[in-house]
Design a protein around this motif. Structure first.
Motif, PDB file in Angstrom:
ATOM      1  N   PRO A 107       0.825  -1.215   0.000  1.00 25.37           N
ATOM      2  CA  PRO A 107       0.000   0.000   0.000  1.00 25.37           C
ATOM      3  C   PRO A 107       0.861   1.268   0.000  1.00 25.37           C
ATOM      4  CG  PRO A 107      -0.795  -1.562   1.655  1.00 25.37           C
ATOM      5  CD  PRO A 107       0.469  -2.141   1.092  1.00 25.37           C
ATOM      6  N   ARG A 114       0.852   7.240  -6.430  1.00 22.15           N
ATOM      7  CA  ARG A 114      -0.576   7.518  -6.539  1.00 22.15           C
ATOM      8  C   ARG A 114      -0.957   8.082  -7.906  1.00 22.15           C
ATOM      9  NH1 ARG A 114      -4.726   5.866  -3.319  1.00 22.15           N
ATOM     10  NH2 ARG A 114      -6.422   7.372  -3.231  1.00 22.15           N
ATOM     11  N   TRP A 117      -1.129   5.047  -9.958  1.00 21.88           N
ATOM     12  CA  TRP A 117      -2.078   4.050  -9.435  1.00 21.88           C
ATOM     13  C   TRP A 117      -3.531   4.460  -9.704  1.00 21.88           C
ATOM     14  CZ3 TRP A 117      -2.788  -0.723  -8.691  1.00 21.88           C
ATOM     15  CH2 TRP A 117      -3.735  -1.232  -7.802  1.00 21.88           C
ATOM     16  N   LYS A 122      -9.585  -0.352  -9.967  1.00 27.75           N
ATOM     17  CA  LYS A 122     -10.240  -0.002  -8.704  1.00 27.75           C
ATOM     18  C   LYS A 122     -10.358   1.513  -8.546  1.00 27.75           C
ATOM     19  CE  LYS A 122      -9.691  -0.205  -3.710  1.00 27.75           C
ATOM     20  NZ  LYS A 122      -8.750  -0.459  -2.606  1.00 27.75           N
ATOM     21  N   MET A 123      -9.235   2.213  -8.714  1.00 28.69           N
ATOM     22  CA  MET A 123      -9.270   3.662  -8.495  1.00 28.69           C
ATOM     23  C   MET A 123     -10.112   4.362  -9.563  1.00 28.69           C
ATOM     24  SD  MET A 123      -7.825   4.143  -5.634  1.00 28.69           S
ATOM     25  CE  MET A 123      -8.151   5.894  -5.683  1.00 28.69           C
ATOM     26  N   LYS A 403     -16.685   6.325   1.509  1.00 29.45           N
ATOM     27  CA  LYS A 403     -16.120   5.172   2.216  1.00 29.45           C
ATOM     28  C   LYS A 403     -17.237   4.226   2.638  1.00 29.45           C
ATOM     29  CE  LYS A 403     -13.292   3.985   6.279  1.00 29.45           C
ATOM     30  NZ  LYS A 403     -14.258   3.176   7.030  1.00 29.45           N
ATOM     31  N   LEU A 408     -15.284   0.903   1.773  1.00 28.11           N
ATOM     32  CA  LEU A 408     -13.826   0.931   1.643  1.00 28.11           C
ATOM     33  C   LEU A 408     -13.173   0.741   3.006  1.00 28.11           C
ATOM     34  CD1 LEU A 408     -13.450   4.053  -0.717  1.00 28.11           C
ATOM     35  CD2 LEU A 408     -13.545   1.628  -1.386  1.00 28.11           C
ATOM     36  N   ARG A 412      -8.598   7.109   2.580  1.00 30.85           N
ATOM     37  CA  ARG A 412      -7.663   7.689   1.603  1.00 30.85           C
ATOM     38  C   ARG A 412      -8.012   7.280   0.170  1.00 30.85           C
ATOM     39  NH1 ARG A 412      -3.117   3.930   4.076  1.00 30.85           N
ATOM     40  NH2 ARG A 412      -3.740   2.008   3.061  1.00 30.85           N
ATOM     41  N   ASP A 413      -8.700   6.133   0.011  1.00 34.91           N
ATOM     42  CA  ASP A 413      -9.042   5.715  -1.347  1.00 34.91           C
ATOM     43  C   ASP A 413     -10.270   6.421  -1.895  1.00 34.91           C
ATOM     44  OD1 ASP A 413      -6.882   4.160  -1.801  1.00 34.91           O
ATOM     45  OD2 ASP A 413      -7.809   2.310  -1.074  1.00 34.91           O
TER      46      ASP A 413
END
Ligand code: 4AD
Ligand code: MG
Length: 426
Positions: A107, A114, A117, A122-123, A403, A408, A412-413
């Motif tokens: 992670p 980032r 990523w 997913k993101m 979230k 989640l 942060r995601d």
């Protein structure tokens, strides 16, 4: 044209642009899976079907290269997603250097990269949903005659505890990054009546938790003439609108997350309501030793919401643990006219809201009790001198909502470039 539209045009010759997600070769055929913002699709490039330039470009193609393809859409159960483009022409737009993210990364490394990523499936999906949530919020409020306002980010006064402010050098004086735009939203109801600000708030919270960001997006509606119950009704309607719209319009995206779509569809008013005192009783039954005047932490939030499918309200908190601008409620002695909304399944507080003290003397009394520096708030106090009216408002942390909606593990995601205690880059 986008990848998601391919299924409606089987047999046609089309052109697509995208980035290379996977690549393999097998006996004179190169298989490339590309992605765009709507999904992924396989392209097959056969040496005999394309000209020399296309074949050369396909050979040169590496992971994350940008490409353009012209070809025929075929249905193919062996291809991921059941469709394939048989290439007639393949063009490399930019050849990517070896991509630094490979499978099974830590992670921490994914956070260092980032900026790259964010291209992951997913993101990409989370960022699409985030954009939809922003859209739903504005739709909902615009339909109800709210004006969007734009408060300052640099301020002199904290709106909440003031303990978690980021200090900045402002020419020859000190200023702070705003922790809430509420006080400015209040100033604007005296002309616009119902307003909302949707902007970043900053909290220099030292806590390392899965639900705290140092910079988060804060929706703050403020309404003239609303009491705390009008306020709560608006909040549950807003949150229901977001959850139901997402479940209705984007079930396809949600199925890639560990969420119960039926449960989201069932998020509708009214939400369960417990007074702080009732919440304490429930907690006691569940073995907690919290007593009057204690704030609730992660443990208590979990105990109260683990078996809930809708968010809940906890209203009438002890005045000493809530903000100075909240009026006391004589009907619930020792408490203020406020309510927090907690998300189900332990995702924590998503909204904090209240009535606001609108009478001058009451405000000055409360500010004295809280030992606030009146000078910094002179303009806020002024608002109670010229045609003051009862009013209410609330603040919703959008990343907390995301979230919860997507279940989640970490807040942060829910934001593209998270700012947490040990990270302000990239
Ligand atoms: O409860 P808070 O501190 O309330 C206020 O700031 C009020 N002035 C809002 C208002 O009435 N206009 O913050 C409101 C919400 C919380 O319920 C939570 O959802 C979110 O902001 N929040 C955070 N989200 C992410 N990271 C943090 N560090 C957050 N702190 C608060
Ligand atoms: Mg709060």
């Amino acid at each position: 044209m986008y990848i998601s539209q391919v299924k409606d045009r089987v047999g046609e010759e089309i052109e697509l642009r995208g980035w290379v997600y996977r690549k393999r070769e097998s006996g004179g055929i190169i298989f490339v899976i590309i992605r765009d913002h709507t999904g992924i699709i396989q392209i097959s490039i056969k040496k005999d079907n394309v000209d020399a330039n296309s074949w050369n470009d396909a050979n040169e193609t590496s992971i994350e290269s940008s490409i353009k393809v012209r070809g025929i859409i075929k249905e193919d159960p062996r291809a991921p997603g059941n469709y394939e483009i048989e290439a007639k022409e393949f063009k490399l737009i930019h050849k990517a250097e070896p991509f630094p993210i490979t499978e099974y990364q830590s992670p921490e490394l994914l956070l260092d990269f980032r900026h790259l990523w964010l291209r992951s499936q997913k993101m990409t999906k989370i960022m699409r949903i985030r954009s939809y949530v922003f859209r739903y919020i504005r739709e909902f409020l615009d339909e109800r005659d709210f004006y969007e306002i734009t408060p300052p980010i640099l301020t002199k006064a904290g709106g909440e505890t003031g303990a978690d402010l980021f200090e900045v050098k402002y020419f020859n004086e000190k200023a702070y990054l705003t922790e809430s735009s509420q006080l400015y939203a209040e100033a604007m109801i005296f002309s616009l009546e119902k307003v909302y600000s949707f902007a970043p708030s900053f909290r220099a919270e030292k806590s390392r938790t899965v639900k705290h960001l140092a910079e988060y997006w804060h929706l703050e509606p403020e309404m003239a003439y609303y009491d705390m119950y009008d306020n709560m009704k608006l909040q549950e309607e807003l949150v229901s609108y977001i959850a139901q719209s997402l479940a209705r319009d984007h079930a396809d995206l949600l199925k890639d997350f560990n969420v119960n779509i039926e449960e989201l569809k069932g998020v509708e008013p009214p939400f369960p309501r417990y007074s702080y005192k009732e919440a304490l009783d429930i907690l006691k039954e569940k073995g907690s030793d919290k007593k009057w005047g204690d704030d609730f932490g992660v443990e208590e939030e979990k105990l109260l919401t683990m078996d809930q499918t809708k968010p809940i309200f906890i209203h009438h908190w002890p005045s000493e643990i809530k903000a100075f601008y909240m009026p006391d409620d004589p009907e619930y002695p020792g408490t203020v006219k406020n309510a927090d909304m907690l998300a189900p399944k332990g995702h924590g507080e998503i909204i904090g809201g209240s009535e606001r003290i609108w009478k001058l003397d009451e405000l000055l009394d409360k500010m004295k009790k809280f030992k606030l520096n009146i000078e910094n708030y002179d303009w806020y106090i002024d608002l109670r001198k010229y045609g003051s009216v009862p009013h209410s408002g609330f603040g919703m942390g959008v990343e907390r909502v995301i979230k919860w909606l997507l279940n989640l593990d970490h807040i942060r995601d829910a934001i593209p470039f998270p700012r947490v205690i040990n990270r302000v880059k990239p």
